[in-house]
Motif scaffolding. Structure first.
Motif, PDB file in Angstrom:
ATOM      1  N   ILE A 196       0.840  -1.206   0.000  1.00 31.34           N
ATOM      2  CA  ILE A 196       0.000   0.000   0.000  1.00 31.34           C
ATOM      3  C   ILE A 196       0.871   1.250   0.000  1.00 31.34           C
ATOM      4  O   ILE A 196       0.646   2.184  -0.767  1.00 31.34           O
ATOM      5  N   CYS A 197       1.876   1.264   0.865  1.00 30.51           N
ATOM      6  CA  CYS A 197       2.726   2.449   1.029  1.00 30.51           C
ATOM      7  C   CYS A 197       3.844   2.533  -0.005  1.00 30.51           C
ATOM      8  O   CYS A 197       4.566   3.533  -0.053  1.00 30.51           O
ATOM      9  N   ARG A 198       4.027   1.459  -0.779  1.00 30.13           N
ATOM     10  CA  ARG A 198       5.098   1.388  -1.775  1.00 30.13           C
ATOM     11  C   ARG A 198       6.461   1.614  -1.133  1.00 30.13           C
ATOM     12  O   ARG A 198       7.233   2.476  -1.552  1.00 30.13           O
ATOM     13  N   ILE A 199       6.713   0.830  -0.097  1.00 27.21           N
ATOM     14  CA  ILE A 199       7.983   0.903   0.622  1.00 27.21           C
ATOM     15  C   ILE A 199       8.571  -0.500   0.736  1.00 27.21           C
ATOM     16  O   ILE A 199       7.897  -1.478   0.444  1.00 27.21           O
ATOM     17  N   SER A 200       9.817  -0.575   1.167  1.00 25.85           N
ATOM     18  CA  SER A 200      10.464  -1.880   1.323  1.00 25.85           C
ATOM     19  C   SER A 200       9.941  -2.592   2.573  1.00 25.85           C
ATOM     20  O   SER A 200       9.369  -1.972   3.468  1.00 25.85           O
ATOM     21  N   LYS A 201      10.193  -3.888   2.630  1.00 31.43           N
ATOM     22  CA  LYS A 201       9.800  -4.659   3.804  1.00 31.43           C
ATOM     23  C   LYS A 201      10.549  -4.166   5.034  1.00 31.43           C
ATOM     24  O   LYS A 201       9.978  -4.086   6.127  1.00 31.43           O
ATOM     25  N   ARG A 202      11.843  -3.840   4.857  1.00 34.71           N
ATOM     26  CA  ARG A 202      12.646  -3.333   5.974  1.00 34.71           C
ATOM     27  C   ARG A 202      12.070  -2.039   6.527  1.00 34.71           C
ATOM     28  O   ARG A 202      12.010  -1.830   7.737  1.00 34.71           O
ATOM     29  N   LYS A 203      11.684  -1.142   5.627  1.00 40.44           N
ATOM     30  CA  LYS A 203      11.128   0.135   6.080  1.00 40.44           C
ATOM     31  C   LYS A 203       9.784  -0.071   6.769  1.00 40.44           C
ATOM     32  O   LYS A 203       9.496   0.574   7.783  1.00 40.44           O
ATOM     33  N   ALA A 204       8.968  -0.980   6.248  1.00 42.25           N
ATOM     34  CA  ALA A 204       7.678  -1.271   6.879  1.00 42.25           C
ATOM     35  C   ALA A 204       7.899  -1.775   8.305  1.00 42.25           C
ATOM     36  O   ALA A 204       7.239  -1.330   9.245  1.00 42.25           O
ATOM     37  N   LYS A 205       8.843  -2.689   8.474  1.00 47.34           N
ATOM     38  CA  LYS A 205       9.149  -3.224   9.810  1.00 47.34           C
ATOM     39  C   LYS A 205       9.644  -2.104  10.722  1.00 47.34           C
ATOM     40  O   LYS A 205       9.257  -2.015  11.889  1.00 47.34           O
ATOM     41  N   TRP A 206      10.492  -1.230  10.206  1.00 51.18           N
ATOM     42  CA  TRP A 206      11.028  -0.113  10.992  1.00 51.18           C
ATOM     43  C   TRP A 206       9.895   0.814  11.451  1.00 51.18           C
ATOM     44  O   TRP A 206       9.864   1.247  12.607  1.00 51.18           O
ATOM     45  N   LEU A 207       8.947   1.110  10.542  1.00 49.13           N
ATOM     46  CA  LEU A 207       7.811   1.974  10.885  1.00 49.13           C
ATOM     47  C   LEU A 207       6.932   1.329  11.954  1.00 49.13           C
ATOM     48  O   LEU A 207       6.462   2.004  12.875  1.00 49.13           O
ATOM     49  N   LEU A 208       6.715   0.023  11.833  1.00 49.13           N
ATOM     50  CA  LEU A 208       5.870  -0.684  12.798  1.00 49.13           C
ATOM     51  C   LEU A 208       6.566  -0.818  14.149  1.00 49.13           C
ATOM     52  O   LEU A 208       5.976  -0.539  15.193  1.00 49.13           O
ATOM     53  N   ASP A 209       7.826  -1.233  14.139  1.00 49.39           N
ATOM     54  CA  ASP A 209       8.570  -1.393  15.393  1.00 49.39           C
ATOM     55  C   ASP A 209       8.791  -0.059  16.100  1.00 49.39           C
ATOM     56  O   ASP A 209       8.833   0.000  17.329  1.00 49.39           O
ATOM     57  N   GLY A 210       8.924   0.998  15.333  1.00 51.06           N
ATOM     58  CA  GLY A 210       9.158   2.321  15.912  1.00 51.06           C
ATOM     59  C   GLY A 210       7.894   3.023  16.375  1.00 51.06           C
ATOM     60  O   GLY A 210       7.959   4.114  16.941  1.00 51.06           O
ATOM     61  N   GLY A 211       6.737   2.439  16.097  1.00 51.41           N
ATOM     62  CA  GLY A 211       5.488   3.041  16.533  1.00 51.41           C
ATOM     63  C   GLY A 211       4.973   4.143  15.628  1.00 51.41           C
ATOM     64  O   GLY A 211       4.023   4.844  15.967  1.00 51.41           O
ATOM     65  N   TYR A 212       5.580   4.332  14.458  1.00 52.84           N
ATOM     66  CA  TYR A 212       5.100   5.356  13.533  1.00 52.84           C
ATOM     67  C   TYR A 212       3.740   4.975  12.967  1.00 52.84           C
ATOM     68  O   TYR A 212       2.928   5.825  12.651  1.00 52.84           O
ATOM     69  N   ILE A 213       3.525   3.662  12.829  1.00 53.40           N
ATOM     70  CA  ILE A 213       2.212   3.145  12.453  1.00 53.40           C
ATOM     71  C   ILE A 213       1.810   2.180  13.564  1.00 53.40           C
ATOM     72  O   ILE A 213       2.476   1.161  13.777  1.00 53.40           O
TER      73      ILE A 213
END
Length: 186
Positions: free
Chosen positions: A24-41
């Motif tokens: 959906i966000c057109r981002i890498s898997k690493r970035k998605a994990k970083w956003l989720l682990d960091g609480g941004y999403i």
């Protein structure tokens, strides 16, 4: 102008996976994990190896809207996910607003309306590159009644500051020197 995200509610269920998020966000898997682990999403983390995250589609839409309106609050540092094991280019870390002020000062003596030839002499890109920016409307311009194309200095400053920071390894020599002068005076 804010993007309409109602189509996401139609295409995806209320709870999505990390796999759906990065698509959906057109981002890498690493970035998605970083956003989720960091609480941004916000998400529910089961700690499992597969199907680990449960993400509400509302939270994804909120993230995408925030990315449009205030990207500095949710965006990852430039180069964090696309420069594996490489040193992050210091030009990519430049503050856009400060760099714009620097460019206004640097080009204070320049006229407010510039021709593509003037732009070429200021930033050192080829006639073809500047032409492509103009054709694709990346760099705004207007056509005068005498068929002269002009670029407002304000538009050039806004465009080249963003372009410099987003493409630090693809700069003309002149543009790179301007960015390095900015970094030296910081």
């Amino acid at each position: 102008m804010e993007t309409e995200y109602s189509f996401l509610y139609e295409e995806y269920p209320e709870i999505i996976s990390a796999d759906q998020l990065y698509r959906i966000c057109r981002i890498s898997k690493r970035k998605a994990k970083w956003l989720l682990d960091g609480g941004y999403i916000p998400c529910q983390d089961s700690g499992k190896k597969t199907r680990r995250y449960k993400i509400r589609i509302d939270d994804v839409v909120t993230y995408l809207r925030t990315l449009e309106t205030a990207p500095e609050t949710v965006a990852a540092p430039v180069g964090l996910f696309n420069n594996k094991n490489k040193r992050i280019n210091p030009i990519a870390q430049i503050n856009v607003r400060d760099f714009q002020r620097f460019l206004y000062t640097l080009w204070a003596e320049q006229p407010d309306a510039l021709t593509p030839k003037d732009v070429r002499s200021l930033i050192g890109y080829s006639h073809g590159t500047i032409g492509q920016w103009l054709v694709h409307q990346k760099l705004k311009s207007v056509m005068l009644p005498d068929r002269t194309q002009v670029i407002a200095k304000k538009w050039l400053v806004e465009f080249i500051s963003e372009y410099t920071i987003q493409n630090p390894s693809h700069l003309s020599n002149t543009n790179r020197q301007i960015a390095l002068r900015y970094l030296e005076q910081e």
